[in-house]
Design an enzyme around this catalytic site. Structure first.
Site, mmCIF file in Angstrom:
data_model
loop_
_atom_site.group_PDB
_atom_site.id
_atom_site.type_symbol
_atom_site.label_atom_id
_atom_site.label_comp_id
_atom_site.label_asym_id
_atom_site.label_seq_id
_atom_site.Cartn_x
_atom_site.Cartn_y
_atom_site.Cartn_z
ATOM 1 N N ARG A 240 -2.520 -20.411 -6.830
ATOM 2 C CA ARG A 240 -1.988 -21.683 -7.328
ATOM 3 C C ARG A 240 -1.857 -22.740 -6.241
ATOM 4 N NH1 ARG A 240 1.603 -22.350 -12.339
ATOM 5 N NH2 ARG A 240 0.560 -24.325 -11.907
ATOM 6 N N GLY B 201 0.805 -1.208 0.000
ATOM 7 C CA GLY B 201 0.000 0.000 0.000
ATOM 8 C C GLY B 201 0.839 1.260 0.000
ATOM 9 N N TYR C 244 8.766 3.562 -9.470
ATOM 10 C CA TYR C 244 7.476 3.299 -10.109
ATOM 11 C C TYR C 244 7.421 4.114 -11.404
ATOM 12 C CZ TYR C 244 2.386 2.346 -9.999
ATOM 13 O OH TYR C 244 1.109 1.908 -10.251
#
Length: 543
Positions: free
Chosen positions: A261, A212, A463
Site C-alpha cells: 500500500r 519463520g 497457532y
C-alpha cells in the site's frame, strides 16, 4: 504455483500409506477419506473475463518491461491461497482478476511501471509468490480501473555480501530457496523458513511481516531487515543499514507489513549468519499441555539458545502421529507401553515438544543438557531424533493437506495469535471455548488443534489449525462463523489478530480492536497521504 491450490502441480498429499489417518478423521469429522476426491477443476471450464487494457497504457507498459495478459497467468496472479479464495476458485467464482501481469527486470523498470500506472489511473498490486492466506492479493470485486500485477520474479539475486558486518543485499523477488542457495554457497544463511518458504519471496515476507519457523533465534523478518529500497508514488524510498538511528518515526517500520500500500519493495539489506556446523531436532513428550507450557517457557527464558522450540497440544500430537507411514512399529508400541505403565501417563493427553539445536558441536551439546533439565523438571522425557527428523523432512509440506481435505468437502484453515506468557494458558482455553461455541452455533461438525511456536522471553505464538465440515459443499457460512469466533477470542483475550499472517482483507475488521481506533486511523492516514487515489493494492489492511 498451481492456481486452484497450494504449491506445485506435481505435488500432493496422499493418505494410502498412513493407516492411522482415516479412522482419526472419521472420528473427528465424520469424513471418510477413502471416498474418491473431487477432481481438480479444469481451467478450460472457467469463464475468465477479457482484460481491461486501454491501448495507451498497454503499449507504454510493453515498451517498458515484459508484459502478459495470458488468462492463466492473470488467474494465478489474481488470488492468494486463503481458504475463501480456494473455495471460490473451485466453484468458478473468480472475482476481479488483474488485467495485465508485468515482470520488470530491475528497479528502473519497476519505477517506470508504477509511474505509467499512476499516470493512466491504473491499480498496481505487487505479487511475491502468491502464497498469502489473508486476502492480501485479490483486487476489489468492484474495481473499474485497469489492474496491473507486478511480479519481481526476474529480480531474484543476492547482489552483495558484507562478511565483516554480516549483511547481504538481496533483490525482493528472490524466493526462499533461491536466496538460501546463493547465501549457502558463500557459507551464510538468512535463517527465515516460513511454511511458505518454497513459494514466497523476500519482498512478500517484508510486506506481510512474516515470521519463520526459527524466529526464536533468528528473529522474524522485522528483526532481520535493516534497510529497504521501495519504489513509491513520490520517488525512490531508501533507508540505510545502520545498527541504530534516532531519526523520528521509523520509515523502515512503516514499510514492514504495508502489503503493497506504500509502494513496491525492490531490495532489502538483511542480517545473515554463518551456516551452523551442526543441526539436530529432538523430540520430547509431556504429560499435559500445562506441563509442556512450563517447560517451553523455562527453556525460552533460560540459558539455552535453541534454534526453535515448538509444543503441540494433545489433539495436534495425535494428528501428527497419524501421519506416520505404515502401522505402529516396535518403537511406537514400546513407547506407548512406557507412557502407560512406567510414566503412568494418559497417552491421549500426552503432548509432543520439538526443539531444534544449531551451532558448534559444543554449543549444541550444552544446549541439549540445559533443555533436558527443563523438560525433566516439568515431568517430560526425551524420545530422540526420530520425530525431529520427520519434522525437518516434511515441514514445508503441511499446506498440501488442506487441498487434500478441501477436495473431500472439508474447510481446513489456520488462525494464529501471539500473547505474553502470562496470558497464553487462559487465551488457549478461551479460543478453544470460542471455537466449539462457534461450531455449535453453525450446526456444523469440526475439530481444532493447536501448537505453540515462535517463542520469545516475553511470550509466544499460538497457532490453531481447525477444520469445518460445511452443511453444503462450497458454502462458507459455517466456516465464517467459526473463524470469526476464533479471531474475536484472540483480541478479546489480549492477543493479536495475527502473529505473522498479515491483515489483508480477512483480518481487517479486527484491526481497530488490536491497535486501537486511533492506531487504525493513523495507518489509514498514512496510506491516504502516500496514495490519495488508492492505486496501490486498495482495500487491504484498512479500506
Amino acid at each position: 504455483m498451481k492456481w486452484w491450490g497450494w504449491g506445485r502441480a506435481d505435488t500432493a498429499f496422499h493418505h494410502d500409506d498412513k493407516p492411522a489417518l482415516r479412522p482419526l478423521l472419521l472420528d473427528r469429522l465424520g469424513v471418510d477419506i477413502d471416498i474418491p476426491a473431487a477432481a481438480p477443476p479444469d481451467v478450460a471450464d472457467l469463464h475468465i473475463a477479457p482484460p481491461r487494457r486501454p491501448e495507451p497504457l498497454t503499449s507504454a507498459l510493453a515498451a517498458a518491461t515484459r508484459l502478459s495478459d495470458d488468462p492463466v497467468e492473470r488467474l494465478v496472479h489474481g488470488t492468494g491461497k486463503s481458504l475463501r479464495e480456494l473455495v471460490d476458485l473451485r466453484a468458478g467464482r473468480l472475482g476481479r482478476l488483474p488485467d495485465l501481469v508485468v515482470h520488470p527486470g530491475d528497479e528502473a523498470e519497476t519505477a517506470a511501471v508504477l509511474r505509467l500506472a499512476l499516470d493512466h489511473d491504473a491499480v498496481v498490486i505487487p505479487f511475491g509468490g502468491g502464497s498469502n492466506i489473508s486476502g492480501s492479493l485479490r483486487p476489489p470485486d468492484d474495481e473499474q480501473r485497469p489492474v496491473i500485477s507486478i511480479d519481481l520474479d526476474r529480480m531474484n539475486r543476492v547482489t552483495s555480501i558484507d562478511t565483516e558486518s554480516g549483511l547481504a543485499v538481496i533483490e525482493a523477488g528472490a524466493l526462499g530457496p533461491e536466496l538460501e542457495e546463493q547465501l549457502n554457497a558463500a557459507g551464510w544463511t538468512l535463517g527465515h523458513f516460513p511454511d511458505s518458504f518454497k513459494h514466497s519471496t523476500l519482498g512478500g515476507w517484508i510486506a506481510t511481516r512474516s515470521s519463520g519457523m526459527q524466529s526464536d533465534t533468528y528473529g522474524d523478518i522485522a528483526a532481520m531487515v535493516l534497510a529497504v529500497r521501495v519504489v513509491t508514488p513520490h520517488g525512490l524510498l531508501e533507508t540505510r543499514p545502520l545498527p541504530g538511528t534516532s531519526t523520528g518515526p521509523s520509515v523502515l517500520q512503516m514499510i514492514l507489513g504495508s502489503e503493497g500500500r506504500l509502494g513496491v519493495i525492490t531490495e532489502a539489506t538483511v542480517r545473515i549468519r554463518p551456516l551452523p556446523q551442526r543441526r539436530v531436532v529432538l523430540g520430547y513428550l509431556y504429560p499435559s499441555w500445562e506441563a509442556g507450557l512450563r517447560a517451553t517457557a523455562a527453556i525460552t527464558r533460560g540459558e539455552a539458545r535453541p534454534a526453535f522450540v515448538r509444543l503441540a497440544d494433545a489433539e495436534e500430537t495425535t494428528f501428527s502421529l497419524s501421519l506416520r507411514t505404515g502401522g505402529p512399529g516396535l518403537a511406537e508400541k514400546l513407547l506407548d507401553g512406557y507412557v502407560r505403565k512406567v510414566r503412568r501417563q494418559d497417552p491421549a493427553q500426552v503432548c509432543l515438544g520439538l526443539v531444534g539445536f544449531e551451532g558448534t558441536p559444543a554449543a549444541v551439546r550444552r544446549d541439549q543438557r540445559l533443555v533436558a533439565s527443563a523438560v525433566k523438571a516439568a515431568g517430560g522425557f526425551p524420545i530422540g531424533a526420530g520425530a525431529g527428523a520427520v519434522y525437518d523432512r516434511k515441514k514445508f509440506d503441511t499446506p498440501y493437506i488442506r487441498d487434500f481435505l478441501l477436495s473431500r468437502g472439508v474447510h481446513a484453515d489456520v488462525s494464529e495469535t501471539g500473547a505474553p506468557w502470562s496470558r497464553l494458558p487462559g487465551l488457549y482455553a478461551e479460543v478453544m471455548t470460542a471455537f466449539h461455541a462457534g461450531l455449535a452455533a453453525s450446526g456444523a461438525r469440526g475439530s481444532v488443534m493447536c501448537h505453540l511456536s515462535h517463542t520469545d522471553p516475553v511470550g509466544a505464538c499460538l497457532y490453531f489449525t481447525f477444520a469445518v465440515v460445511p452443511a453444503e459443499d462450497g458454502d462458507l457460512h459455517d466456516y465464517d462463523v467459526v473463524k470469526s469466533a476464533v479471531q474475536q477470542a484472540f483480541v478479546d483475550g489480549g492477543g493479536t489478530l495475527s502473529h505473522h499472517h498479515a491483515v489483508g482483507t480477512e483480518h481487517a475488521r479486527w484491526l481497530s480492536e488490536d491497535v486501537s481506533p486511533a492506531g487504525a486511523g493513523l495507518i489509514g492516514a498514512l496510506f491516504a497521504g502516500i496514495d490519495p487515489a488508492a492505486q496501490l493494492n486498495p482495500g487491504k489492511i484498512v479500506p
